[in-house]
Write a protein that holds these residues in place. Structure first.
Motif, PDB file in Angstrom:
ATOM      1  N   GLY A  37      85.170  44.525  37.220  1.00 15.76           N
ATOM      2  CA  GLY A  37      85.324  43.163  37.687  1.00 15.76           C
ATOM      3  C   GLY A  37      85.845  43.101  39.106  1.00 15.76           C
ATOM      4  N   PRO A  38      86.340  41.939  39.496  1.00 19.57           N
ATOM      5  CA  PRO A  38      86.783  41.746  40.884  1.00 19.57           C
ATOM      6  C   PRO A  38      88.094  42.457  41.170  1.00 19.57           C
ATOM      7  N   VAL A  39      88.254  42.838  42.442  1.00 18.92           N
ATOM      8  CA  VAL A  39      89.494  43.498  42.871  1.00 18.92           C
ATOM      9  C   VAL A  39      90.215  42.695  43.946  1.00 18.92           C
ATOM     10  N   ASP A  40      89.856  41.422  44.056  1.00 20.46           N
ATOM     11  CA  ASP A  40      90.544  40.493  44.963  1.00 20.46           C
ATOM     12  C   ASP A  40      90.444  40.908  46.427  1.00 20.46           C
ATOM     13  N   LEU A  41      89.374  41.606  46.779  1.00 21.18           N
ATOM     14  CA  LEU A  41      89.159  42.014  48.161  1.00 21.18           C
ATOM     15  C   LEU A  41      87.734  41.655  48.582  1.00 21.18           C
ATOM     16  N   THR A  42      87.606  41.082  49.768  1.00 14.66           N
ATOM     17  CA  THR A  42      86.287  40.834  50.342  1.00 14.66           C
ATOM     18  C   THR A  42      85.753  42.140  50.940  1.00 14.66           C
ATOM     19  N   PRO A  43      84.465  42.205  51.264  1.00 12.01           N
ATOM     20  CA  PRO A  43      83.945  43.402  51.928  1.00 12.01           C
ATOM     21  C   PRO A  43      84.698  43.729  53.212  1.00 12.01           C
ATOM     22  N   GLU A  44      85.049  42.704  53.981  1.00 12.90           N
ATOM     23  CA  GLU A  44      85.741  42.929  55.246  1.00 12.90           C
ATOM     24  C   GLU A  44      87.118  43.554  55.038  1.00 12.90           C
ATOM     25  N   ALA A  45      87.771  43.203  53.934  1.00 13.03           N
ATOM     26  CA  ALA A  45      89.087  43.764  53.637  1.00 13.03           C
ATOM     27  C   ALA A  45      88.984  45.133  52.976  1.00 13.03           C
ATOM     28  N   PHE A  46      88.032  45.284  52.068  1.00 11.72           N
ATOM     29  CA  PHE A  46      87.924  46.505  51.276  1.00 11.72           C
ATOM     30  C   PHE A  46      87.319  47.653  52.090  1.00 11.72           C
ATOM     31  N   VAL A  47      86.253  47.363  52.821  1.00 15.41           N
ATOM     32  CA  VAL A  47      85.570  48.388  53.623  1.00 15.41           C
ATOM     33  C   VAL A  47      85.512  47.878  55.061  1.00 15.41           C
ATOM     34  N   PRO A  48      86.643  47.876  55.745  1.00 19.36           N
ATOM     35  CA  PRO A  48      86.720  47.199  57.046  1.00 19.36           C
ATOM     36  C   PRO A  48      85.839  47.815  58.124  1.00 19.36           C
ATOM     37  N   ASP A  49      85.443  49.072  57.946  1.00 19.06           N
ATOM     38  CA  ASP A  49      84.569  49.715  58.934  1.00 19.06           C
ATOM     39  C   ASP A  49      83.101  49.314  58.780  1.00 19.06           C
ATOM     40  N   SER A  50      82.756  48.649  57.683  1.00 16.64           N
ATOM     41  CA  SER A  50      81.347  48.365  57.424  1.00 16.64           C
ATOM     42  C   SER A  50      80.901  47.127  58.187  1.00 16.64           C
ATOM     43  N   PRO A  51      79.738  47.169  58.828  1.00 17.55           N
ATOM     44  CA  PRO A  51      79.239  45.996  59.550  1.00 17.55           C
ATOM     45  C   PRO A  51      78.819  44.894  58.590  1.00 17.55           C
ATOM     46  N   ALA A  52      79.160  43.660  58.936  1.00 18.25           N
ATOM     47  CA  ALA A  52      78.834  42.529  58.054  1.00 18.25           C
ATOM     48  C   ALA A  52      77.340  42.445  57.792  1.00 18.25           C
ATOM     49  N   GLN A  53      76.530  42.783  58.798  1.00 20.97           N
ATOM     50  CA  GLN A  53      75.082  42.672  58.626  1.00 20.97           C
ATOM     51  C   GLN A  53      74.554  43.643  57.581  1.00 20.97           C
ATOM     52  N   ALA A  54      75.299  44.735  57.336  1.00 19.90           N
ATOM     53  CA  ALA A  54      74.854  45.680  56.316  1.00 19.90           C
ATOM     54  C   ALA A  54      74.948  45.060  54.926  1.00 19.90           C
ATOM     55  N   TRP A  55      76.023  44.345  54.655  1.00 19.08           N
ATOM     56  CA  TRP A  55      76.160  43.666  53.365  1.00 19.08           C
ATOM     57  C   TRP A  55      75.076  42.606  53.203  1.00 19.08           C
ATOM     58  N   ASP A  56      74.775  41.910  54.281  1.00 17.72           N
ATOM     59  CA  ASP A  56      73.723  40.894  54.217  1.00 17.72           C
ATOM     60  C   ASP A  56      72.357  41.540  53.996  1.00 17.72           C
ATOM     61  N   ALA A  57      72.100  42.664  54.665  1.00 20.46           N
ATOM     62  CA  ALA A  57      70.805  43.323  54.561  1.00 20.46           C
ATOM     63  C   ALA A  57      70.537  43.847  53.153  1.00 20.46           C
ATOM     64  N   HIS A  58      71.604  44.230  52.452  1.00 25.87           N
ATOM     65  CA  HIS A  58      71.449  44.817  51.116  1.00 25.87           C
ATOM     66  C   HIS A  58      71.907  43.875  50.010  1.00 25.87           C
ATOM     67  N   ARG A  59      72.065  42.620  50.347  1.00 27.26           N
ATOM     68  CA  ARG A  59      72.580  41.636  49.396  1.00 27.26           C
ATOM     69  C   ARG A  59      71.743  41.564  48.115  1.00 27.26           C
TER      70      ARG A  59
END
Length: 306
Positions: free
Chosen positions: A19-41
């Motif tokens: 389940g959820p861990v109360d972290l957004t992608p930006e908080a959990f994997v701060p080195d990851s580019p936002a566009q990568a999450w969008d590209a693989h959504r």
């Protein structure tokens, strides 16, 4: 299907939490580019990311290996009734993990080896259980394999200032020290051969003693990589660390090395925390990697404690 066979070794997936861990992608994997999450959504949602809240979903699970007549656990999750004041999502859980383990055909006394890939809060919890007011080993007949580098690093007696800091408070005292004091630990260095199919190697970065379990049996290969990655986005973006990596540069180097080894040997990669189908085959994609296919485990579909 919760069990697959790799050569002469069987691997069973036993769930504690998903389940959820109360972290957004930006908080959990701060080195990851936002566009990568969008590209693989299209495939990150819903297994690895909640579409509405943008909170990362994660799994806490144990891999049960049966090899050469022995029963081996890889990581033991969070555990029940443990006070985690600075990690509230893991504090005082009350899950049916031991019931899930029993349904997988494993009683605590059946376990021969426990592997802690590292000594974070969510990898050692079921090392012990609360018997009255005392934490005692859950698996009384097992040898608990821990990298000495991590044992020394997280031992509060050594007063080492760590990145995770209070997030790992109480963990050594209630989940590591009791099994060590019971004489059940084997503190290994560099590498440790378990049997003809299984070997532990240091894979530092996430923590100093982070380790990888290598499985080679017949033509099958697998790497159990612990927290080398928390999200499959890190396969596509191998330079992206989680917020919990003690040595970011070493973590990136280790991730590239192990993903490269997996791609070159067609090995299944078993991170500790992937929901969905739990493990993946990877291929090289230039200087990065991509997912070739998922393991044939049944997909997690409910975000709740098991």
């Amino acid at each position: 299907m919760d069990t697959i066979t790799l050569g002469d070794v069987t691997v069973t997936r036993v769930r504690e939490y998903y389940g959820p861990v109360d972290l957004t992608p930006e908080a959990f994997v701060p080195d990851s580019p936002a566009q990568a999450w969008d590209a693989h959504r299209s495939w990150l949602v819903p297994d690895f990311l909640d579409a509405e809240t943008r909170i990362v979903n994660t799994a806490i699970q144990t891999w049960v290996l049966r090899s050469e007549g022995r029963t081996i656990l890889v990581d033991t999750g969070v555990g029940n009734h443990k006070d985690r004041p600075y990690a509230p999502v893991w504090s005082r859980l009350d899950t049916d993990f031991l019931g899930n383990l029993a349904r997988a055909g494993v009683r605590p006394e059946d376990v021969d080896i426990v592997i802690n890939t590292h000594l974070h809060v969510d990898h050692v919890g079921w090392n012990t259980y609360l018997d009255g007011r005392t934490w005692v080993p859950t698996f009384p007949n097992a040898t608990y394999l821990m990298a000495k580098a991590d044992f020394d690093y997280w031992n509060p007696a050594n007063e080492i200032k760590t990145l995770l800091g209070r997030g790992n408070q109480n963990v050594f005292e209630d989940s590591v020290a009791p099994v060590h004091e019971a004489g059940l630990t084997l503190l290994w260095e560099d590498s440790h051969q378990i049997d003809s199919h299984l070997r532990l190697d240091l894979a530092p970065g996430h923590t100093p003693g982070s380790s990888v379990l290598r499985l080679e049996s017949g033509s099958d290969r697998a790497l159990f990589v612990g927290d080398l990655m928390h999200s499959p986005i890190q396969i596509h973006e191998p330079d992206a660390n989680s917020c919990f990596c003690e040595d970011p540069a070493a973590a990136r180097a280790t991730r590239h090395k192990l993903l490269g080894a997996a791609a070159d040997s067609n090995a299944l990669v078993f991170p500790a925390h992937l929901g969905g189908h739990g493990a993946a085959e990877v291929v090289r994609a230039g200087s990065k990697f991509a997912i070739k296919g998922w393991a044939p485990f049944a997909r997690y579909t409910e975000t709740e404690q098991a």
